[in-house]
Design a protein around this motif. Sequence first.
Motif, PDB file in Angstrom:
ATOM      1  N   UNK A  61     -45.241  17.493  -4.009  1.00  0.00           N
ATOM      2  CA  UNK A  61     -44.415  16.628  -4.862  1.00  0.00           C
ATOM      3  C   UNK A  61     -43.116  17.337  -5.227  1.00  0.00           C
ATOM      4  N   UNK A  62     -41.992  16.646  -5.055  1.00  0.00           N
ATOM      5  CA  UNK A  62     -40.682  17.179  -5.423  1.00  0.00           C
ATOM      6  C   UNK A  62     -40.351  16.867  -6.884  1.00  0.00           C
ATOM      7  N   UNK A  63     -40.542  15.605  -7.263  1.00  0.00           N
ATOM      8  CA  UNK A  63     -40.305  15.208  -8.645  1.00  0.00           C
ATOM      9  C   UNK A  63     -41.055  13.919  -8.936  1.00  0.00           C
ATOM     10  N   UNK A  64     -41.147  13.568 -10.209  1.00  0.00           N
ATOM     11  CA  UNK A  64     -41.931  12.408 -10.636  1.00  0.00           C
ATOM     12  C   UNK A  64     -41.108  11.618 -11.647  1.00  0.00           C
ATOM     13  N   UNK A  65     -41.135  10.292 -11.514  1.00  0.00           N
ATOM     14  CA  UNK A  65     -40.402   9.453 -12.462  1.00  0.00           C
ATOM     15  C   UNK A  65     -41.326   8.428 -13.097  1.00  0.00           C
ATOM     16  N   UNK A  66     -40.998   8.045 -14.341  1.00  0.00           N
ATOM     17  CA  UNK A  66     -41.761   7.021 -15.037  1.00  0.00           C
ATOM     18  C   UNK A  66     -41.424   5.651 -14.464  1.00  0.00           C
ATOM     19  N   UNK A  67     -42.455   4.810 -14.315  1.00  0.00           N
ATOM     20  CA  UNK A  67     -42.280   3.454 -13.805  1.00  0.00           C
ATOM     21  C   UNK A  67     -43.264   2.561 -14.541  1.00  0.00           C
ATOM     22  N   UNK A  68     -42.929   2.217 -15.790  1.00  0.00           N
ATOM     23  CA  UNK A  68     -43.824   1.472 -16.683  1.00  0.00           C
ATOM     24  C   UNK A  68     -45.153   2.215 -16.826  1.00  0.00           C
ATOM     25  N   UNK A  69     -46.263   1.587 -16.454  1.00  0.00           N
ATOM     26  CA  UNK A  69     -47.572   2.235 -16.568  1.00  0.00           C
ATOM     27  C   UNK A  69     -47.912   3.080 -15.352  1.00  0.00           C
ATOM     28  N   UNK A  70     -46.963   3.251 -14.463  1.00  0.00           N
ATOM     29  CA  UNK A  70     -47.160   4.051 -13.255  1.00  0.00           C
ATOM     30  C   UNK A  70     -46.249   5.284 -13.289  1.00  0.00           C
ATOM     31  N   UNK A  71     -46.579   6.248 -12.439  1.00  0.00           N
ATOM     32  CA  UNK A  71     -45.712   7.395 -12.205  1.00  0.00           C
ATOM     33  C   UNK A  71     -45.362   7.399 -10.722  1.00  0.00           C
ATOM     34  N   UNK A  72     -44.070   7.489 -10.407  1.00  0.00           N
ATOM     35  CA  UNK A  72     -43.636   7.542  -9.014  1.00  0.00           C
ATOM     36  C   UNK A  72     -43.600   8.974  -8.522  1.00  0.00           C
ATOM     37  N   UNK A  73     -44.488   9.302  -7.572  1.00  0.00           N
ATOM     38  CA  UNK A  73     -44.558  10.651  -7.016  1.00  0.00           C
ATOM     39  C   UNK A  73     -43.628  10.737  -5.817  1.00  0.00           C
ATOM     40  N   UNK A  74     -42.566  11.495  -5.937  1.00  0.00           N
ATOM     41  CA  UNK A  74     -41.588  11.609  -4.859  1.00  0.00           C
ATOM     42  C   UNK A  74     -41.970  12.769  -3.946  1.00  0.00           C
ATOM     43  N   UNK A  75     -42.281  12.436  -2.701  1.00  0.00           N
ATOM     44  CA  UNK A  75     -42.638  13.424  -1.686  1.00  0.00           C
ATOM     45  C   UNK A  75     -41.696  13.216  -0.516  1.00  0.00           C
ATOM     46  N   UNK A  76     -40.686  14.068  -0.405  1.00  0.00           N
ATOM     47  CA  UNK A  76     -39.676  13.850   0.627  1.00  0.00           C
ATOM     48  C   UNK A  76     -39.004  12.498   0.415  1.00  0.00           C
ATOM     49  N   UNK A  77     -38.984  11.670   1.450  1.00  0.00           N
ATOM     50  CA  UNK A  77     -38.356  10.348   1.355  1.00  0.00           C
ATOM     51  C   UNK A  77     -39.329   9.269   0.885  1.00  0.00           C
ATOM     52  N   UNK A  78     -40.596   9.623   0.688  1.00  0.00           N
ATOM     53  CA  UNK A  78     -41.608   8.663   0.273  1.00  0.00           C
ATOM     54  C   UNK A  78     -41.821   8.709  -1.236  1.00  0.00           C
ATOM     55  N   UNK A  79     -42.190   7.536  -1.797  1.00  0.00           N
ATOM     56  CA  UNK A  79     -42.544   7.439  -3.212  1.00  0.00           C
ATOM     57  C   UNK A  79     -43.916   6.784  -3.309  1.00  0.00           C
ATOM     58  N   UNK A  80     -44.857   7.459  -3.942  1.00  0.00           N
ATOM     59  CA  UNK A  80     -46.212   6.943  -4.121  1.00  0.00           C
ATOM     60  C   UNK A  80     -46.420   6.610  -5.595  1.00  0.00           C
ATOM     61  N   UNK A  81     -46.909   5.389  -5.860  1.00  0.00           N
ATOM     62  CA  UNK A  81     -47.119   4.953  -7.242  1.00  0.00           C
ATOM     63  C   UNK A  81     -48.532   5.291  -7.696  1.00  0.00           C
ATOM     64  N   UNK A  82     -48.602   6.131  -8.715  1.00  0.00           N
ATOM     65  CA  UNK A  82     -49.879   6.529  -9.309  1.00  0.00           C
ATOM     66  C   UNK A  82     -50.059   5.754 -10.604  1.00  0.00           C
ATOM     67  N   UNK A  83     -51.209   5.107 -10.754  1.00  0.00           N
ATOM     68  CA  UNK A  83     -51.437   4.295 -11.949  1.00  0.00           C
ATOM     69  C   UNK A  83     -51.800   5.211 -13.127  1.00  0.00           C
ATOM     70  N   UNK A  84     -50.786   5.797 -13.728  1.00  0.00           N
ATOM     71  CA  UNK A  84     -50.962   6.685 -14.878  1.00  0.00           C
ATOM     72  C   UNK A  84     -49.598   6.866 -15.549  1.00  0.00           C
ATOM     73  N   UNK A  85     -49.505   6.631 -16.861  1.00  0.00           N
ATOM     74  CA  UNK A  85     -48.212   6.824 -17.543  1.00  0.00           C
ATOM     75  C   UNK A  85     -47.754   8.274 -17.447  1.00  0.00           C
ATOM     76  N   UNK A  86     -46.456   8.457 -17.443  1.00  0.00           N
ATOM     77  CA  UNK A  86     -45.895   9.793 -17.244  1.00  0.00           C
ATOM     78  C   UNK A  86     -46.350  10.771 -18.322  1.00  0.00           C
ATOM     79  N   UNK A  87     -46.422  10.328 -19.577  1.00  0.00           N
ATOM     80  CA  UNK A  87     -46.768  11.255 -20.655  1.00  0.00           C
ATOM     81  C   UNK A  87     -48.201  11.764 -20.515  1.00  0.00           C
ATOM     82  N   UNK A  88     -49.096  10.955 -19.963  1.00  0.00           N
ATOM     83  CA  UNK A  88     -50.466  11.410 -19.726  1.00  0.00           C
ATOM     84  C   UNK A  88     -50.534  12.328 -18.512  1.00  0.00           C
ATOM     85  N   UNK A  89     -49.806  11.968 -17.478  1.00  0.00           N
ATOM     86  CA  UNK A  89     -49.800  12.788 -16.271  1.00  0.00           C
ATOM     87  C   UNK A  89     -49.252  14.178 -16.565  1.00  0.00           C
TER      88      UNK A  89
END
Length: 248
Positions: free
Chosen positions: A153-181
């Motif tokens: 993972x390069x960086x992570x951004x908040x996306x409502x109740x999800x966290x966007x895991x940025x891996x290279x050019x891909x973004x994977x949505x993890x169902x977990x708020x950023x503050x909990x992650x």
Amino acid sequence: MRVMVVDDEPLARDGVRARLNTHQDLSWVGEAGDGETAMQVMEKLRPDLVFMDVQMPGMSGIDVLRCIDPERRPLAILLTAYDHFAVTAFELPALDYLLKPIDDQRFREALDRARTAMRHHLSDESVERSQEWAERFTVRVGQRIVVVEASDIDWIEANDDYAGLHVGSRVYLLREPLHQLSLRLDPRRFLRVHRSTIVRIDRIAELEALSNRDCLLRLKDGTPLRASRTYVDQLRAALAGGLDVRSS
């Protein structure tokens, strides 16, 4: 969790106590206005967590903590008006470092980190050597379940109740708020730099100061990210701990 505050300024002690009163799982057990008194009071009260002012007349807060055997030392969150103490806070080690005047969001995050550390302590695990940090995540992509390694993972951004895991050019949505992650990520590798952004420290290539005390980060792949001023001091301390970056 039993909490104590050490600060030579009565108003500063009152401010921390007022914030603590809104958290029902925390118990205020005492305070001290200088280092020598703090040593005596901590020996008597045995707090779980201490908010410790760095600069005080006579014995400094850092000296107080260094004089306590690590096995008996309470969890510590350092308080100071001077950002150059941030590196010392992370070397001690302290759980966190708060710059005065204290930002409410950063205060809550420091308490969350203390709660996590306390859970490890109650499980007879060393906070510094804890192996509880998440190493991989499973995310759903269509009909597939994809495993994302934390090390990728390069960086992570908040996306409502999800966290966007940025891996290279891909973004994977993890169902977990950023503050909990953020509580499950190894703080030696990941750092929150904005209310909506977490970055992997070794992915940072440049740090540029902005006029409003925010900073502009640039990752090694060229991605620009903004670091809020409430996180900048912690960020600089983490970078000073061994990452070679160019600071403007």
